[in-house]
Write a protein that holds these residues in place. Sequence first.
Motif, PDB file in Angstrom:
ATOM      1  N   THR A 144       1.136   8.289  -3.950  1.00  0.00           N
ATOM      2  CA  THR A 144       0.859   6.915  -4.387  1.00  0.00           C
ATOM      3  C   THR A 144       2.151   6.113  -4.482  1.00  0.00           C
ATOM      4  N   TYR A 145       3.177   6.718  -5.058  1.00  0.00           N
ATOM      5  CA  TYR A 145       4.471   6.046  -5.191  1.00  0.00           C
ATOM      6  C   TYR A 145       5.017   5.633  -3.834  1.00  0.00           C
ATOM      7  N   LEU A 146       4.998   6.550  -2.872  1.00  0.00           N
ATOM      8  CA  LEU A 146       5.538   6.242  -1.550  1.00  0.00           C
ATOM      9  C   LEU A 146       4.709   5.174  -0.850  1.00  0.00           C
ATOM     10  N   ARG A 147       3.393   5.249  -0.977  1.00  0.00           N
ATOM     11  CA  ARG A 147       2.538   4.225  -0.356  1.00  0.00           C
ATOM     12  C   ARG A 147       2.783   2.857  -0.990  1.00  0.00           C
ATOM     13  N   ASN A 148       3.057   2.831  -2.282  1.00  0.00           N
ATOM     14  CA  ASN A 148       3.372   1.558  -2.935  1.00  0.00           C
ATOM     15  C   ASN A 148       4.675   0.960  -2.425  1.00  0.00           C
ATOM     16  N   ARG A 149       5.489   1.782  -1.778  1.00  0.00           N
ATOM     17  CA  ARG A 149       6.728   1.286  -1.167  1.00  0.00           C
ATOM     18  C   ARG A 149       6.566   1.049   0.325  1.00  0.00           C
ATOM     19  N   ASN A 316      13.909   0.200   3.527  1.00  0.00           N
ATOM     20  CA  ASN A 316      12.707   0.114   2.711  1.00  0.00           C
ATOM     21  C   ASN A 316      12.442  -1.326   2.281  1.00  0.00           C
ATOM     22  N   GLU A 317      13.502  -2.076   2.017  1.00  0.00           N
ATOM     23  CA  GLU A 317      13.328  -3.506   1.731  1.00  0.00           C
ATOM     24  C   GLU A 317      12.729  -4.212   2.940  1.00  0.00           C
ATOM     25  N   ASP A 318      13.210  -3.887   4.132  1.00  0.00           N
ATOM     26  CA  ASP A 318      12.647  -4.478   5.346  1.00  0.00           C
ATOM     27  C   ASP A 318      11.162  -4.164   5.458  1.00  0.00           C
ATOM     28  N   LEU A 319      10.797  -2.903   5.226  1.00  0.00           N
ATOM     29  CA  LEU A 319       9.398  -2.491   5.355  1.00  0.00           C
ATOM     30  C   LEU A 319       8.523  -3.209   4.336  1.00  0.00           C
ATOM     31  N   ARG A 320       8.986  -3.289   3.076  1.00  0.00           N
ATOM     32  CA  ARG A 320       8.162  -3.883   2.018  1.00  0.00           C
ATOM     33  C   ARG A 320       8.066  -5.399   2.134  1.00  0.00           C
ATOM     34  N   ALA A 326       7.578  -6.103  11.874  1.00  0.00           N
ATOM     35  CA  ALA A 326       8.935  -6.643  11.933  1.00  0.00           C
ATOM     36  C   ALA A 326       9.968  -5.521  11.944  1.00  0.00           C
ATOM     37  N   LEU A 327       9.740  -4.476  11.158  1.00  0.00           N
ATOM     38  CA  LEU A 327      10.681  -3.348  11.147  1.00  0.00           C
ATOM     39  C   LEU A 327      10.708  -2.673  12.509  1.00  0.00           C
ATOM     40  N   ARG A 328       9.546  -2.541  13.113  1.00  0.00           N
ATOM     41  CA  ARG A 328       9.482  -1.956  14.461  1.00  0.00           C
ATOM     42  C   ARG A 328      10.341  -2.768  15.428  1.00  0.00           C
ATOM     43  N   THR A 329      10.264  -4.092  15.346  1.00  0.00           N
ATOM     44  CA  THR A 329      11.043  -4.952  16.229  1.00  0.00           C
ATOM     45  C   THR A 329      12.535  -4.799  15.969  1.00  0.00           C
ATOM     46  N   VAL A 330      12.915  -4.748  14.676  1.00  0.00           N
ATOM     47  CA  VAL A 330      14.320  -4.580  14.306  1.00  0.00           C
ATOM     48  C   VAL A 330      14.887  -3.296  14.899  1.00  0.00           C
TER      49      VAL A 330
END
Length: 346
Positions: A144-149, A316-320, A326-330
Amino acid sequence: MSRQDASDLAYRLGREAEAVCRHYLALGHRQGNYWQVGDVRGTPGRSMFVRLHRTAKGPAGKWSDAATGEHGDLLDVIRETLGLTDFRDVVEEARRFLSLPRPVPELVLPVGMKDILPVPSGSPKAARRLFAMAQPIAGTIAETYLRNRGITAFNETRALRFHPRCYYRPDKAAPTEGLPVMIASVTDLAGLQTGAHRTWLAPDGSNKAAVDLPRKAMGNLLGSGVRFGKAEDVLAAGEGIETVLSVRTVLPRLPSLAALSAGHLGAILFPDGLKRLYILRDRDPSGDRARDTLIARANAEGIEAVALTPVLGDFNEDLRHLGAVALRTVLQDQLHPEDLGRFLAA
């Protein structure tokens, strides 16, 4: 400490000579097989040379100062750069740098007794016991913690486990309390568990626990890391578990390693056969230093080093905040062309 114990500690430091120099003699620079600096106290200059690898002239970690005629080993470097006067403090600092547990007396026990007795706190054996007591993260507060991130990549995450009630104590004088925790196995190149990393969590998994130090490591960490997938010719390495798993959310087949800190990231050991190393850098001064250290070390070993840079503070900031697309593009814009079809998820 006996002379033999001190020699062993100096030998261990010698095996990590470049990491020691970059930490304690940060104003110097590498020159071939030597670290060049002004003197043993770490001032800028070029008269002191520290041997980084064993040669016919002697073992790694030995140094000499052409200006003064002084010479010694890396224990002397630690003593002089930190201004320590008690050799016990030098030993303690060296053990801290190497992530070694404090020595304890060896007990002579009857056969079969050692497996049921307590082990030294913070030791690799204690780390292995703790990890063995935990459960896989699937369906737990840790997931749950990881999914919340924003993390959705849970393939090859056997290095992560969950325990519903792991002791937390902020310092030796404070009482202990039991909190849910995500436990990561730290392993060496041979796959042997040398340590563990704990992330204490809020009871509902919404965030880390509301404590002063929600993350703590134990065991021997230097050169090792938390591994996701088996590295062959390509490896991605970053500081934090969340950073590495964020990248694996869009690159799920990319073998990765979380070193757990910038200092340990700069000192990771390279697997045999590695040809390309992706460095998942954080946007801060310590992340820059880890990147530069790894690039220099990789190039010296004939390994291509590619630094991957996030848009925000870390991946992780990029993903959240930017999202998986967008992260995939980066990442797509920074990957080696050979790896686009190999690792990039559709």
